[in-house]
Design an enzyme around this catalytic site. Structure first.
Site, mmCIF file in Angstrom:
data_model
loop_
_atom_site.group_PDB
_atom_site.id
_atom_site.type_symbol
_atom_site.label_atom_id
_atom_site.label_comp_id
_atom_site.label_asym_id
_atom_site.label_seq_id
_atom_site.Cartn_x
_atom_site.Cartn_y
_atom_site.Cartn_z
ATOM 1 N N ASP A 87 69.252 80.228 -13.392
ATOM 2 C CA ASP A 87 70.359 79.554 -14.077
ATOM 3 C C ASP A 87 69.842 79.041 -15.425
ATOM 4 O O ASP A 87 69.416 77.898 -15.554
ATOM 5 C CB ASP A 87 70.877 78.410 -13.213
ATOM 6 C CG ASP A 87 72.247 77.915 -13.663
ATOM 7 O OD1 ASP A 87 72.733 78.368 -14.711
ATOM 8 O OD2 ASP A 87 72.820 77.058 -12.959
ATOM 9 N N ILE A 88 69.906 79.923 -16.433
ATOM 10 C CA ILE A 88 69.326 79.595 -17.741
ATOM 11 C C ILE A 88 70.381 79.397 -18.821
ATOM 12 O O ILE A 88 70.099 78.811 -19.864
ATOM 13 C CB ILE A 88 68.308 80.675 -18.176
ATOM 14 C CG1 ILE A 88 68.992 82.028 -18.402
ATOM 15 C CG2 ILE A 88 67.201 80.809 -17.134
ATOM 16 C CD1 ILE A 88 68.098 83.092 -18.998
ATOM 17 N N LYS A 89 71.585 79.929 -18.615
ATOM 18 C CA LYS A 89 72.722 79.773 -19.537
ATOM 19 C C LYS A 89 72.333 79.967 -20.996
ATOM 20 O O LYS A 89 72.721 79.193 -21.875
ATOM 21 C CB LYS A 89 73.391 78.404 -19.349
ATOM 22 C CG LYS A 89 74.070 78.239 -17.987
ATOM 23 C CD LYS A 89 74.859 76.945 -17.908
ATOM 24 C CE LYS A 89 75.580 76.806 -16.582
ATOM 25 N NZ LYS A 89 74.658 76.536 -15.452
ATOM 26 N N ARG A 90 71.615 81.013 -21.277
ATOM 27 C CA ARG A 90 71.228 81.305 -22.645
ATOM 28 C C ARG A 90 72.391 81.947 -23.399
ATOM 29 O O ARG A 90 73.275 82.567 -22.805
ATOM 30 C CB ARG A 90 70.020 82.236 -22.676
ATOM 31 C CG ARG A 90 68.751 81.644 -22.032
ATOM 32 C CD ARG A 90 68.301 80.395 -22.759
ATOM 33 N NE ARG A 90 66.943 80.038 -22.424
ATOM 34 C CZ ARG A 90 66.575 79.003 -21.675
ATOM 35 N NH1 ARG A 90 67.499 78.223 -21.159
ATOM 36 N NH2 ARG A 90 65.306 78.756 -21.425
#
Length: 305
Positions: free
Chosen positions: A103-106
């Protein structure tokens, strides 16, 4: 990779991903105390405590859930030691056979997007290829447009990796932007849904779902059902269950007619279960987590019937 995830969900009859988003307040004092005794640097002590805590959760649930979802911000805030803890957690989960949703939401463009895409594509150094992150899927923020997503979809075309792209998020303020109506008559989230579907149209697996999935919050059941109808080939990662208020009943319209199409996330409801149930204490972190997963599985499957 999307086929691998669906197969594992089906084998376990468990459309659940455990969010590994620990805070130090969730970690039992026995773990914190021991880590502080072993490591002089407070940042190292905290990070090692998080890893030890995560291992107890993983040991308790790896045989009843297909995947875990570590949220990188919960580790990055501790700097280098925290990033190391994130990677150690992933490596341990992989050893246990779990699928990893990073879950990095880049979300960025050009060479920066290509650099972020190393989370699933790995990196080449002096002629050798490395995959330091070991993530199977990552989450992405698409609001910089298609060129922020292309480096990731290019990797998905050649490697067994997948994506979950924000479409309709679970937070209360999501409507500030995502529900706005465009000149076309669509809402922003509906337009984004169409974009996500187009990005994944050439990456559909044997179960009829694309490697390019969507994040759709459990706290918006009507929008979720709308999106399922709008995105028949898009697999959903569903946050917002449990602590944020979502329930199995809210998710009936998120699944397809075969009872697949989603993996539902619970974080605090599982990892902090030992603090919420008086039957458990700090020596029963894993037992409490397992019981929380079993209860969640029952809730989801009963409502799917």
């Amino acid at each position: 990779m999307i086929d691998n995830l669906i197969n594992r969900i089906t084998e376990l009859n468990s459309p659940i991903v455990v969010g590994l988003d620990p805070t130090i307040s969730m970690v039992p004092e026995r773990i914190v105390k021991k880590s502080r005794e072993e490591y002089k640097c407070p940042l190292n002590a905290v990070s090692k405590a998080l890893v030890k805590f995560n291992r107890e959760i993983i040991d308790a649930v790896y045989d009843i859930v297909p995947a875990v979802k570590p949220q990188i911000a919960m580790y990055e805030r501790f700097g280098n030691a925290g990033v190391k803890a994130y990677i150690e957690t992933i490596n341990y989960a992989k050893e246990k056979g779990l699928i990893i949703i990073g879950d990095i939401k880049r979300g960025d463009i050009a060479s920066t997007a290509e650099a972020y895409a190393s989370h699933i594509g790995g990196v080449e150094v002096f002629g050798d290829k490395f995959d330091p992150w070991q993530e199977d899927f990552v989450t992405l923020n698409p609001y910089l447009g298609g060129d922020s997503i292309t480096p990731f979809t290019d990797i998905c075309e050649t490697q067994e990796k997948g994506l979950f792209i924000l479409v309709k998020t679970s937070n209360a303020g999501s409507g500030d932007l995502q529900d706005l109506e465009l000149k076309s008559g669509l809402s922003v989230y509906e337009h984004m849904a169409d974009m996500v579907s187009s990005w994944g149209k050439n990456l559909i697996g044997k179960h009829g779902y694309s490697k390019v999935g969507a994040v759709v919050g459990a706290t918006h059941p009507a929008q979720g059902q709308n999106l399922r109808n709008r995105m028949p080939n898009t697999f959903f990662l569903v946050p917002g269950y449990g602590a944020q208020g979502g329930s199995g009943k809210d998710l009936q319209g998120f699944f397809d007619t075969n009872g697949i199409g989603c993996i539902v996330n619970s974080s605090r409801g599982i990892t902090a279960a030992w603090q919420k149930d008086s039957c458990f204490g700090e020596n029963n972190v894993g037992d409490a987590a397992r019981e929380a997963v079993i209860a969640m599985k029952k809730d989801l499957n009963e409502n799917l019937k």
